[in-house]
Enzyme design. Structure first.
Site, PDB file in Angstrom:
ATOM      1  N   ARG A  60       0.832  -1.207   0.000  1.00 25.60           N
ATOM      2  CA  ARG A  60       0.000   0.000   0.000  1.00 25.60           C
ATOM      3  C   ARG A  60       0.865   1.255   0.000  1.00 25.60           C
ATOM      4  O   ARG A  60       0.473   2.286  -0.535  1.00 25.60           O
ATOM      5  CB  ARG A  60      -0.943   0.000   1.210  1.00 25.60           C
ATOM      6  N   GLU A 121     -13.780 -10.734  10.626  1.00 26.11           N
ATOM      7  CA  GLU A 121     -14.071  -9.810  11.723  1.00 26.11           C
ATOM      8  C   GLU A 121     -15.097 -10.355  12.697  1.00 26.11           C
ATOM      9  O   GLU A 121     -15.944 -11.164  12.329  1.00 26.11           O
ATOM     10  CB  GLU A 121     -14.483  -8.431  11.199  1.00 26.11           C
TER      11      GLU A 121
HETATM   12  P1  TTP Z   1     -11.206  -6.522   4.327  1.00 24.17           P
HETATM   13  O1  TTP Z   1     -11.278  -6.680   5.817  1.00 24.17           O
HETATM   14  O2  TTP Z   1     -12.103  -5.532   3.709  1.00 24.17           O
HETATM   15  O3  TTP Z   1      -9.734  -6.072   3.910  1.00 24.17           O
HETATM   16  P2  TTP Z   1      -8.323  -6.644   4.336  1.00 24.17           P
HETATM   17  O4  TTP Z   1      -8.434  -7.503   5.543  1.00 24.17           O
HETATM   18  O5  TTP Z   1      -7.665  -7.262   3.161  1.00 24.17           O
HETATM   19  O6  TTP Z   1      -7.508  -5.336   4.665  1.00 24.17           O
HETATM   20  P3  TTP Z   1      -7.672  -4.350   5.908  1.00 24.17           P
HETATM   21  O7  TTP Z   1      -6.405  -4.433   6.668  1.00 24.17           O
HETATM   22  O8  TTP Z   1      -7.858  -3.023   5.285  1.00 24.17           O
HETATM   23  O9  TTP Z   1      -8.854  -4.795   6.707  1.00 24.17           O
HETATM   24  O10 TTP Z   1     -11.450  -7.916   3.652  1.00 24.17           O
HETATM   25  C1  TTP Z   1     -11.055  -9.144   4.261  1.00 24.17           C
HETATM   26  C2  TTP Z   1     -10.680 -10.126   3.174  1.00 24.17           C
HETATM   27  O11 TTP Z   1     -11.815 -10.382   2.364  1.00 24.17           O
HETATM   28  C3  TTP Z   1      -9.607  -9.607   2.271  1.00 24.17           C
HETATM   29  O12 TTP Z   1      -8.307  -9.896   2.764  1.00 24.17           O
HETATM   30  C4  TTP Z   1      -9.919 -10.296   0.972  1.00 24.17           C
HETATM   31  C5  TTP Z   1     -11.423 -10.541   1.008  1.00 24.17           C
HETATM   32  N1  TTP Z   1     -12.139  -9.591   0.127  1.00 24.17           N
HETATM   33  C6  TTP Z   1     -12.453  -9.974  -1.170  1.00 24.17           C
HETATM   34  O13 TTP Z   1     -12.173 -11.103  -1.577  1.00 24.17           O
HETATM   35  N2  TTP Z   1     -13.087  -9.083  -2.003  1.00 24.17           N
HETATM   36  C7  TTP Z   1     -13.424  -7.837  -1.599  1.00 24.17           C
HETATM   37  O14 TTP Z   1     -13.992  -7.060  -2.377  1.00 24.17           O
HETATM   38  C8  TTP Z   1     -13.115  -7.446  -0.243  1.00 24.17           C
HETATM   39  C9  TTP Z   1     -13.478  -6.091   0.250  1.00 24.17           C
HETATM   40  C10 TTP Z   1     -12.463  -8.361   0.569  1.00 24.17           C
HETATM   41 CA    CA Z   2     -13.124  -7.035   7.197  1.00 22.91          CA
END
Ligand code: TTP
Ligand code: CA
Ligand code: CA
Length: 654
Positions: A60, A121
Site C-alpha cells: 500500500r 471480523e
Molecule cells: P477486508 O477486511 O475488507 O480487507 P483486508 O483484511 O484485506 O484489509 P484491511 O487491513 O484493510 O482490513 O477484507 C477481508 C478479506 O476479504 C480480504 O483480505 C480479501 C477478502 N475480500 C475480497 O475477496 N473481495 C473484496 O472485495 C473485499 C473487500 C475483501
Molecule cells: Ca473485514
C-alpha cells in the site's frame, strides 16, 4: 429500513476486531518468505494479471490498491509478490481463509459473547469481563499496564502532550474517571491482551475498536491500521461523528444515505443533528426516523449476537466481458460447480456443527439484447433447500430459469450472464436433545447421506416447475422440523449411539458448567501467558522485527456498509407489486400459468438477504444488492419545493 433497538440500561463494552490485510497474512503464514514484503492476493483470472483482493501494508505504501489488476500493481510496485487465491472447480477456493478466520473466533470467544461478522471480523461483548476486571484488578491499582494497551489510540485525547504512551497510560488509570470510562479502560486492556494472544497463536495481526456500542466500535476499528486499536470514550463521540461523511455510517452506504444527501442535503453526521426526530420520522417513517436521530448522537442498542459460525454460506463467480455466459448449457455447467461447492460446505456444517440450512438462493447479474447495463435487474430467487448435490443443482437451475423468465419478460432476445452465485441461508441448529438425528439418518457406521435430509413437501402434481416446493419456505421449515422431530422421537434407542460431538448438546446444564470450567482454565492459561510477555512484547514491536510498520491512517472507505437491515428496502414492495400483477401476467403471458405463478412466488425478498452471505458474493453482485437498498418514497401529500432539501433545509444551511 433500519430500526432503532431499545438501549440497554447499563453501559456496555463492545469491541470490533478486524484482521489486517487478511488474505495476505494467511498467504504470508503459508510462505514466510513473503513476510514484510509488498504482497497482494489475486483472484484467479488471466485478464491483465487478475484482480487484487487483498494488499499488504508494505504494498500500500507504493500506492497499490485493491481495485487494481495484477499488471497495474506490477507497474506501481515492480517488486510486488502476487499470490493467486487457491482454485478449486475453476473458481476461488476460500476454505483456507475461512478456517483461518475460525482460529481468530476461537481465541476471541474466550472473553465474552462473540459474533462472527464476516470472514475476518468479529464483535465481542466484553461488558462482563470488563466489570470483573474493574472489581478485581482495576487499572488504577495496577503497577504495570499491559504494554500493548498503552499504544491504544484514545479518541479525544490530546496527542501533543509529551509522551503519547504515558498519556494513554494515565488515561487508562484515571482514578477520577466516570464508571463508563473505567469500563472502557478495562475493555481496552482486555482487547490488547486478546490481540497479542491472536498474534502469538495464529501469527496474524488485527486491529480493533472499543466503544459502548457496536456501531461506534465498527466505525473506529479500521481507523488506525495495521495492528492497532482505537477507543471511543463517550465524551469524544460527538466530535468524532460530526464531520463523518453520512455514507460511512453502517446502513447508510446505499440508497438511504443517498436520499439523506440528495433530498435533505445531509452530507455529514453533524448535518443530521440539526433535524428534529419528528422531521426524520415524517420523512422516513417512525422507526427509521428514530434510528437516524439516535445514530447521529452515537446511540445504538444493537446487541452482539452469540454466534461463532457463519450465518450462511455463499459461493459465486463473475464472468466479465467476453467470458459472459450466453446459453443455458454454460449456465448449467457453472451452476453445477457452484452448487457442488455449496453442497459440500453445508454438508460439512451439518456434520461438524449439526446445523441445517433451509433456504437456497440464486443471484445473477445479466444483460439482454445489446444493452450492456440493463435497467432491469435479474431477480434473485429462492426456494427451500433440499440436501444433496444433485437436488441443489436441479433446484438452482430451476431458480435460474425462473429468474431468466422474469428478467426477459415477453422479450425473445439474447441474454448474457456476467455473474452467478448460490447461497444457503436460514441456518438453524438441530435442537438440543435431538443429537441422535444424524446417527439415525446415517445409520451406524455410515457417513451422512445428504439425500436423506430431503424433507421437501409432498409434491402436488397440479403444480408445475419450481412450484413443487411450496409457496413459502416457512411451510417447508415446519415440515422439516416435523419430519426431523418424528424421526427422532420414534427412535429414542438411537440416542446412545451418538457421537460425542453430537451428544455434547444433550445436557446443556452439565455442559455449560464444563464449558465454564474450561473457559476459566483457558482464561487462567491466557493470563499467565500474557503475564509472561507483559512489558516486553507489543504487537508493533513484534512486527518491527520483520519489517517497519507503516502507521497508516486508514481511509474510512472500507467502513461503508450498506447491507440491508431488518426492514431495509423497498424490494418487498416490488415483490408485492409483482404479486398483485400476477393473475394478469399469468393469463396474459403464459397460458399454462406455471411459470408466471412461480415467478411471483419466488420473488426474493431483500429483507431475507443475510449480510454475511452478501459479503461472500462476488463484488459485482454485492454492489447490485447494495443498490437495491433504497428508502421508500415519501407518501406524504405535502407539496414540496423544487427539491426536498429546500423544504427540509437544515437551519444552519439556510
Ligand atoms: P477486508 O477486511 O475488507 O480487507 P483486508 O483484511 O484485506 O484489509 P484491511 O487491513 O484493510 O482490513 O477484507 C477481508 C478479506 O476479504 C480480504 O483480505 C480479501 C477478502 N475480500 C475480497 O475477496 N473481495 C473484496 O472485495 C473485499 C473487500 C475483501
Ligand atoms: Ca473485514
Ligand atoms: Ca480486514
Amino acid at each position: 429500513m433500519p430500526v432503532a433497538r431499545p438501549e440497554p440500561q447499563e453501559p456496555r463494552v463492545i469491541a470490533h476486531v478486524d484482521m489486517d490485510c487478511f488474505y495476505v497474512q494467511v498467504e504470508q503464514r503459508r510462505n514466510p518468505a513473503l513476510r514484510g514484503q509488498p504482497t497482494a492476493v489475486v483472484q484467479y483470472n488471466d485478464w491483465k494479471g487478475g484482480g487484487l483482493i487483498a494488499v499488504s501494508y508494505e504494498a500500500r505504501k507504493f500506492g497499490v490498491k485493491r481495485s487494481m489488476r495484477g499488471d497495474e500493481a506490477k507497474m506501481v510496485c515492480p517488486s510486488i509478490n502476487l499470490v493467486q487465491v487457491p482454485v478449486a472447480r475453476d473458481k476461488a477456493d476460500l476454505n483456507v481463509y475461512r478456517s483461518a478466520g475460525s482460529e481468530l473466533v476461537a481465541i476471541l470467544s474466550t472473553k465474552g459473547k462473540c459474533e462472527r461478522a464476516s470472514i475476518d471480523e468479529v464483535y465481542l461483548d466484553l461488558t462482563d469481563a470488563a466489570k470483573e476486571m474493574l472489581l478485581e484488578s482495576p487499572p488504577e491499582l495496577l503497577e504495570l499496564i499491559f504494554e500493548e494497551a498503552t499504544k491504544s489510540n484514545i479518541l479525544g485525547l490530546p496527542s501533543d502532550i509529551g509522551n503519547r504512551e504515558d498519556s494513554v497510560r494515565a488515561w487508562l488509570c484515571r482514578a477520577d474517571a466516570d464508571y463508563q470510562d473505567k469500563l472502557l479502560s478495562c475493555g481496552a486492556i482486555i482487547v490488547a491482551q486478546l490481540r497479542v494472544k491472536v498474534l502469538e497463536e495464529t501469527e496474524f495481526t488485527c486491529s480493533a475498536g472499543i466503544a459502548h456500542n457496536k456501531m461506534l466500535a465498527k466505525l473506529v476499528s479500521g481507523m488506525h491500521k495495521p495492528a492497532q486499536q482505537t477507543v471511543v470514550p463517550s465524551s469524544a463521540v460527538q466530535d468524532f461523528l460530526v464531520s463523518l461523511p453520512i455514507k460511512k455510517m453502517k446502513q447508510l452506504g446505499g440508497k438511504l444515505g443517498s436520499s439523506l444527501q440528495d433530498d435533505l442535503g445531509v452530507k455529514t453526521v453533524g448535518d443530521l443533528l440539526s433535524f428534529a426526530e419528528e422531521k426524520l420520522q415524517e420523512y422516513y417513517g417512525v422507526n427509521t426516523g428514530t434510528w437516524l436521530w439516535k445514530i447521529a448522537r452515537g446511540i445504538s442498542g444493537e446487541e452482539v449476537e452469540d454466534r461463532l459460525l457463519p450465518k450462511s454460506h455463499g459461493c459465486g463467480k463473475t464472468f466479465p466481458g467476453p467470458k459472459a455466459l450466453r446459453n443455458n448449457a454454460s449456465v448449467k455447467s457453472w451452476l453445477d460447480r457452484l452448487c457442488e461447492e455449496l453442497s459440500e460446505r453445508i454438508q460439512s456444517d451439518l456434520n461438524q456443527n449439526k446445523r441445517i440450512a433451509q433456504t437456497l438462493t440464486l443471484h445473477a447479474r445479466a444483460s439482454k439484447g445489446n444493452e450492456c447495463d440493463s435497467i432491469k435487474k435479474f431477480p434473485s430467487k429462492s426456494c427451500p433447500l433440499r440436501y444433496g448435490t444433485g437436488k441443489i443443482q436441479e433446484d438452482a437451475m430451476k431458480l435460474f430459469e425462473s429468474g431468466l423468465h422474469d428478467f426477459l419478460g415477453s422479450q425473445n432476445t439474447k441474454w448474457s450472464i456476467t455473474s452467478l452465485s448460490v447461497s444457503a441461508s436460514k441456518i438453524f441448529d438441530i435442537p438440543s436433545g435431538t443429537s441422535s438425528i444424524l446417527r439415525y439418518i446415517k445409520g451406524p457406521n455410515s457417513t451422512v447421506s445428504p439425500a436423506n435430509l430431503d424433507c421437501s413437501l409432498p409434491q402436488d402434481p397440479s403444480l408445475g416447475g419450481i412450484n413443487q416446493f411450496s409457496n413459502s419456505s416457512l411451510t417447508v421449515l415446519t415440515c422439516k422440523h416435523a419430519s426431523l422431530g418424528n424421526k427422532l422421537y420414534i427412535t429414542p434407542n438411537h440416542e446412545e449411539q451418538c457421537e460425542p460431538s453430537s451428544s455434547e448438546k444433550e445436557d446443556r446444564g452439565k455442559n455449560s458448567n464444563l464449558d465454564k470450567q474450561h473457559q476459566v482454565k483457558e482464561e487462567k492459561r491466557m493470563s499467565k501467558k500474557l503475564t509472561d510477555v507483559k512489558g516486553t512484547c507489543s504487537i508493533l514491536k513484534f512486527l518491527s522485527q520483520s519489517s517497519p510498520v507503516v502507521n497508516e491512517k486508514r481511509k474510512l472507505d472500507s467502513l461503508t456498509c450498506s447491507h440491508p437491515g431488518p426492514e431495509s428496502s423497498s424490494e418487498p414492495n416490488k415483490a408485492e407489486e409483482h404479486k398483485s400483477a400476477q393473475p394478469f401476467d399469468r393469463n396474459k403471458s403464459n397460458p399454462s400459468g406455471s411459470n408466471s405463478a412461480s415467478s411471483s412466488t419466488w420473488m426474493f425478498n431483500v429483507e431475507d438477504i443475510d449480510p454475511a452471505v452478501v459479503e461472500e458474493l462476488p463484488p459485482e453482485i454485492q454492489r447490485e444488492i447494495h443498490g437495491w437498498i433504497r428508502p421508500p418514497k415519501h407518501s406524504s401529500s405535502k407539496t414540496r419545493g423544487s427539491t426536498i432539501s429546500s423544504y427540509f433545509q437544515p437551519a444552519k444551511r439556510s
